[in-house]
Design a protein around this motif. Structure first.
Motif, PDB file in Angstrom:
ATOM      1  N   GLY A 191      -8.784 -11.860   7.177  1.00 21.31           N
ATOM      2  CA  GLY A 191      -8.390 -10.986   8.274  1.00 21.31           C
ATOM      3  C   GLY A 191      -8.155 -11.728   9.576  1.00 21.31           C
ATOM      4  O   GLY A 191      -8.073 -11.108  10.635  1.00 21.31           O
ATOM      5  N   VAL A 192      -8.036 -13.044   9.515  1.00 18.72           N
ATOM      6  CA  VAL A 192      -7.822 -13.852  10.715  1.00 18.72           C
ATOM      7  C   VAL A 192      -6.328 -13.916  10.993  1.00 18.72           C
ATOM      8  O   VAL A 192      -5.543 -14.359  10.164  1.00 18.72           O
ATOM      9  CB  VAL A 192      -8.415 -15.268  10.532  1.00 18.72           C
ATOM     10  CG1 VAL A 192      -8.023 -16.177  11.688  1.00 18.72           C
ATOM     11  CG2 VAL A 192      -9.920 -15.190  10.396  1.00 18.72           C
ATOM     12  N   MET A 193      -5.950 -13.440  12.184  1.00 23.85           N
ATOM     13  CA  MET A 193      -4.541 -13.416  12.563  1.00 23.85           C
ATOM     14  C   MET A 193      -4.172 -14.541  13.530  1.00 23.85           C
ATOM     15  O   MET A 193      -3.003 -14.857  13.698  1.00 23.85           O
ATOM     16  CB  MET A 193      -4.194 -12.067  13.204  1.00 23.85           C
ATOM     17  CG  MET A 193      -4.462 -10.881  12.294  1.00 23.85           C
ATOM     18  SD  MET A 193      -3.567 -10.973  10.746  1.00 23.85           S
ATOM     19  CE  MET A 193      -2.007 -10.318  11.272  1.00 23.85           C
TER      20      MET A 193
ATOM     21  N   HIS B 147     -15.398 -16.408  14.431  1.00 29.54           N
ATOM     22  CA  HIS B 147     -14.507 -16.777  15.533  1.00 29.54           C
ATOM     23  C   HIS B 147     -13.064 -16.763  15.053  1.00 29.54           C
ATOM     24  O   HIS B 147     -12.784 -17.123  13.914  1.00 29.54           O
ATOM     25  CB  HIS B 147     -14.855 -18.181  16.038  1.00 29.54           C
ATOM     26  CG  HIS B 147     -13.977 -18.667  17.151  1.00 29.54           C
ATOM     27  ND1 HIS B 147     -14.166 -18.276  18.455  1.00 29.54           N
ATOM     28  CD2 HIS B 147     -12.887 -19.466  17.144  1.00 29.54           C
ATOM     29  CE1 HIS B 147     -13.227 -18.848  19.212  1.00 29.54           C
ATOM     30  NE2 HIS B 147     -12.445 -19.571  18.429  1.00 29.54           N
ATOM     31  N   ALA B 148     -12.170 -16.361  15.943  1.00 26.78           N
ATOM     32  CA  ALA B 148     -10.737 -16.436  15.644  1.00 26.78           C
ATOM     33  C   ALA B 148      -9.966 -16.618  16.938  1.00 26.78           C
ATOM     34  O   ALA B 148     -10.194 -15.916  17.914  1.00 26.78           O
ATOM     35  CB  ALA B 148     -10.259 -15.175  14.930  1.00 26.78           C
ATOM     36  N   GLY B 149      -9.061 -17.600  16.954  1.00 28.60           N
ATOM     37  CA  GLY B 149      -8.170 -17.818  18.086  1.00 28.60           C
ATOM     38  C   GLY B 149      -8.759 -18.670  19.178  1.00 28.60           C
ATOM     39  O   GLY B 149      -9.774 -18.318  19.760  1.00 28.60           O
ATOM     40  N   GLY B 150      -8.159 -19.810  19.441  1.00 30.47           N
ATOM     41  CA  GLY B 150      -8.579 -20.687  20.531  1.00 30.47           C
ATOM     42  C   GLY B 150      -9.792 -21.524  20.168  1.00 30.47           C
ATOM     43  O   GLY B 150     -10.452 -21.288  19.162  1.00 30.47           O
ATOM     44  N   LEU B 151     -10.056 -22.500  21.006  1.00 27.87           N
ATOM     45  CA  LEU B 151     -11.209 -23.369  20.790  1.00 27.87           C
ATOM     46  C   LEU B 151     -12.507 -22.634  21.136  1.00 27.87           C
ATOM     47  O   LEU B 151     -12.607 -22.053  22.223  1.00 27.87           O
ATOM     48  CB  LEU B 151     -11.112 -24.621  21.670  1.00 27.87           C
ATOM     49  CG  LEU B 151     -10.121 -25.682  21.245  1.00 27.87           C
ATOM     50  CD1 LEU B 151     -10.013 -26.760  22.318  1.00 27.87           C
ATOM     51  CD2 LEU B 151     -10.521 -26.286  19.921  1.00 27.87           C
ATOM     52  N   PRO B 152     -13.481 -22.667  20.249  1.00 30.21           N
ATOM     53  CA  PRO B 152     -14.776 -22.077  20.598  1.00 30.21           C
ATOM     54  C   PRO B 152     -15.496 -22.983  21.587  1.00 30.21           C
ATOM     55  O   PRO B 152     -15.312 -24.205  21.569  1.00 30.21           O
ATOM     56  CB  PRO B 152     -15.502 -22.022  19.258  1.00 30.21           C
ATOM     57  CG  PRO B 152     -14.861 -23.078  18.424  1.00 30.21           C
ATOM     58  CD  PRO B 152     -13.442 -23.182  18.892  1.00 30.21           C
ATOM     59  N   GLY B 153     -16.307 -22.399  22.435  1.00 24.23           N
ATOM     60  CA  GLY B 153     -17.051 -23.167  23.421  1.00 24.23           C
ATOM     61  C   GLY B 153     -18.189 -23.945  22.791  1.00 24.23           C
ATOM     62  O   GLY B 153     -18.688 -23.596  21.719  1.00 24.23           O
TER      63      GLY B 153
END
Length: 78
Positions: free
Chosen positions: A47-49, A62-68
């Motif tokens: 389900g990751v878009m 997590h999905a989208g962008g760099l995680p902190g």
């Protein structure tokens, strides 16, 4: 041992996310099994878009962008 999957096409953000997870796990002394998933069908199955996506022990965290960095440390230390 935690099973961690980084979902993505192999882009720079996906590679960076995988590297940051490996570094954080080593610093925390946590054993992980890290997989890089590039198959779009598998990624969509979670389900990751937007990537990178991170799946820990079968759960999308997590999905989208760099995680902190704080979020990554939390994942490997839980």
């Amino acid at each position: 041992m935690k099973n961690i999957k980084v979902l993505g096409s192999g882009c720079k953000n996906c590679e960076t996310t995988a590297n940051l997870i490996q570094i954080a796990a080593k610093q925390a002394g946590t054993e992980i099994e890290l997989e890089k998933i590039t198959d779009i069908a598998v990624i969509m199955g979670y389900g990751v878009m937007s990537t990178p996506g991170v799946v820990i022990d079968g759960q999308v965290v997590h999905a989208g962008g760099l995680p902190g960095p704080d979020k990554i440390r939390q994942w490997v230390s839980e």
